[in-house]
Design a protein around this motif. Structure first.
Motif, PDB file in Angstrom:
ATOM      1  N   SER A 185       0.848  -1.200   0.000  1.00  0.00           N
ATOM      2  CA  SER A 185       0.000   0.000   0.000  1.00  0.00           C
ATOM      3  C   SER A 185       0.887   1.254   0.000  1.00  0.00           C
ATOM      4  O   SER A 185       2.096   1.171   0.210  1.00  0.00           O
ATOM      5  N   PHE A 186       0.266   2.396  -0.226  1.00  0.00           N
ATOM      6  CA  PHE A 186       1.007   3.660  -0.251  1.00  0.00           C
ATOM      7  C   PHE A 186       1.788   3.860   1.040  1.00  0.00           C
ATOM      8  O   PHE A 186       2.869   4.427   1.054  1.00  0.00           O
ATOM      9  N   ASP A 187       1.198   3.386   2.151  1.00  0.00           N
ATOM     10  CA  ASP A 187       1.883   3.596   3.425  1.00  0.00           C
ATOM     11  C   ASP A 187       2.584   2.332   3.933  1.00  0.00           C
ATOM     12  O   ASP A 187       2.843   2.186   5.125  1.00  0.00           O
ATOM     13  N   GLY A 188       2.895   1.392   2.995  1.00  0.00           N
ATOM     14  CA  GLY A 188       3.845   0.338   3.352  1.00  0.00           C
ATOM     15  C   GLY A 188       3.281  -0.918   3.980  1.00  0.00           C
ATOM     16  O   GLY A 188       3.975  -1.593   4.735  1.00  0.00           O
ATOM     17  N   VAL A 189       2.019  -1.286   3.650  1.00  0.00           N
ATOM     18  CA  VAL A 189       1.464  -2.549   4.140  1.00  0.00           C
ATOM     19  C   VAL A 189       1.539  -3.585   3.007  1.00  0.00           C
ATOM     20  O   VAL A 189       1.128  -3.313   1.883  1.00  0.00           O
ATOM     21  N   MET A 190       2.063  -4.787   3.320  1.00  0.00           N
ATOM     22  CA  MET A 190       2.161  -5.862   2.317  1.00  0.00           C
ATOM     23  C   MET A 190       0.817  -6.528   2.109  1.00  0.00           C
ATOM     24  O   MET A 190       0.079  -6.760   3.056  1.00  0.00           O
ATOM     25  N   ASP A 191       0.544  -6.899   0.853  1.00  0.00           N
ATOM     26  CA  ASP A 191      -0.623  -7.731   0.538  1.00  0.00           C
ATOM     27  C   ASP A 191      -0.129  -9.152   0.294  1.00  0.00           C
ATOM     28  O   ASP A 191       0.903  -9.350  -0.335  1.00  0.00           O
ATOM     29  N   PHE A 192      -0.874 -10.155   0.805  1.00  0.00           N
ATOM     30  CA  PHE A 192      -0.453 -11.542   0.607  1.00  0.00           C
ATOM     31  C   PHE A 192      -1.443 -12.323  -0.242  1.00  0.00           C
ATOM     32  O   PHE A 192      -1.324 -13.534  -0.371  1.00  0.00           O
ATOM     33  N   ILE A 193      -2.431 -11.640  -0.807  1.00  0.00           N
ATOM     34  CA  ILE A 193      -3.502 -12.374  -1.487  1.00  0.00           C
ATOM     35  C   ILE A 193      -3.361 -12.365  -3.004  1.00  0.00           C
ATOM     36  O   ILE A 193      -3.353 -13.404  -3.639  1.00  0.00           O
ATOM     37  N   SER A 194      -3.230 -11.186  -3.594  1.00  0.00           N
ATOM     38  CA  SER A 194      -3.272 -11.119  -5.059  1.00  0.00           C
ATOM     39  C   SER A 194      -2.004 -11.663  -5.695  1.00  0.00           C
ATOM     40  O   SER A 194      -0.889 -11.366  -5.266  1.00  0.00           O
ATOM     41  N   LYS A 195      -2.195 -12.482  -6.744  1.00  0.00           N
ATOM     42  CA  LYS A 195      -1.072 -12.947  -7.563  1.00  0.00           C
ATOM     43  C   LYS A 195      -1.225 -12.427  -8.984  1.00  0.00           C
ATOM     44  O   LYS A 195      -0.592 -12.927  -9.910  1.00  0.00           O
ATOM     45  N   ASP A 196      -2.128 -11.447  -9.164  1.00  0.00           N
ATOM     46  CA  ASP A 196      -2.364 -10.898 -10.501  1.00  0.00           C
ATOM     47  C   ASP A 196      -1.177 -10.067 -10.963  1.00  0.00           C
ATOM     48  O   ASP A 196      -0.259  -9.789 -10.197  1.00  0.00           O
ATOM     49  N   GLY A 197      -1.252  -9.635 -12.231  1.00  0.00           N
ATOM     50  CA  GLY A 197      -0.228  -8.756 -12.773  1.00  0.00           C
ATOM     51  C   GLY A 197      -0.349  -7.356 -12.197  1.00  0.00           C
ATOM     52  O   GLY A 197      -1.168  -7.096 -11.297  1.00  0.00           O
TER      53      GLY A 197
END
Ligand SMILES: [Mn+2]
Length: 271
Positions: A185-197
């Motif tokens: 995210s803009f403020d530095g949170v990792m996402d672990f769900i999406s594997k899309d492009g």
């Protein structure tokens, strides 16, 4: 001297041999770097590990999430996944030697001004800080308590970096960024769900390398892991995972002149 970086192999050893032959034709002395995920999902993980290990000082690799998964499965810390293809390694006579070698691989390498990692970086990390944090976690993986760490390594929290993180939470956050991150995210949170492009970012997220003010942007970052992103060549980035195991290509890029060498791969797995 020329250096080539190669993307995720995932056990596609026949294609790796083809690619190395093409590199040899260009420069038989060339150094070869691997972006990690040497093993799993493809048909020849054991042969791949043996080949890369046998390359000795000519090659270096960083650890990817599948490489760590192999270490966890081999030590009974994680169950094997249905689509895993690690049995040949687990039953090999030289398994302990191979796993020990793998465990001692780094999580980040700097070579010829390029920073090589498997997946991603937090926007607040400089290249130098990334190396230093990678080295902290490497020390744990190479130390006497490495199995304790592996048992606590899995989990999606903390999902944002803070210099104040300590112990296992700190190491988990570092290893998740370096081996799993795609969107941030803009403020530095990792996402672990999406594997899309790159265009499949969840709301409020963007590819980790496009976060404004990313402090590693003065160094060219080389990474794999993201097959739906594919080959990306920018002044500040080289993305290398071209989906070998999914029927895409295995890719090598020269760090000297950015020439690209690719080998077509048969589909070994369905997404
Ligand atoms: Mn990966």
């Amino acid at each position: 001297m020329n250096t080539f970086v190669i993307g995720d192999i995932q056990g596609c050893c026949d294609q790796l041999r083809q690619l190395l032959q093409l590199i040899d034709k260009e420069d038989p002395q060339a150094r070869v770097l691997f972006a990690g995920d040497l093993v799993n999902r493809g048909p020849k993980s054991l042969e791949t590990l043996r080949l890369v290990k046998h390359m000795g000082a000519r090659a270096s690799t960083v650890l990817g999430n599948h490489d760590l998964h192999l270490l966890a499965v081999a030590n009974g810390i994680r169950p094997a996944h249905r689509s895993d293809t690690l049995d040949d390694i687990l039953q090999a006579p030289d398994r302990e030697e191979l796993l020990d070698w793998l465990r001692h691989r780094p999580l980040a390498i700097v070579e010829q001004g390029h920073l090589l990692i498997h997946a991603g970086l937090f926007p607040q990390w400089t290249a130098a800080q990334t190396l230093s944090l990678a080295s902290e976690v490497q020390d744990i993986l190479r130390g006497p308590d490495w199995l304790d760490f592996l048992r606590q390594m899995y989990g999606n929290t903390p999902d944002r970096w803070s210099d104040d993180l300590q112990g296992v939470e700190r190491w988990r956050c570092v290893i998740n960024a370096l081996t799993r991150m795609r969107f941030c995210s803009f403020d530095g949170v990792m996402d672990f769900i999406s594997k899309d492009g790159a265009h499949g970012a969840p709301e409020g997220f963007l590819p980790w390398f496009d976060v404004a003010g990313r402090k590693s942007s003065d160094t060219t970052v080389v990474f794999g892991h993201w097959s739906t992103l594919g080959l990306l060549l920018r002044p500040d980035l080289i993305s290398l995972d071209t989906g070998c195991v999914w029927g895409g290509k295995l890719t090598a890029v020269s760090l000297k002149n950015r020439s690209v060498i690719q080998v077509d791969c048969p589909q070994q797995q369905r997404p």
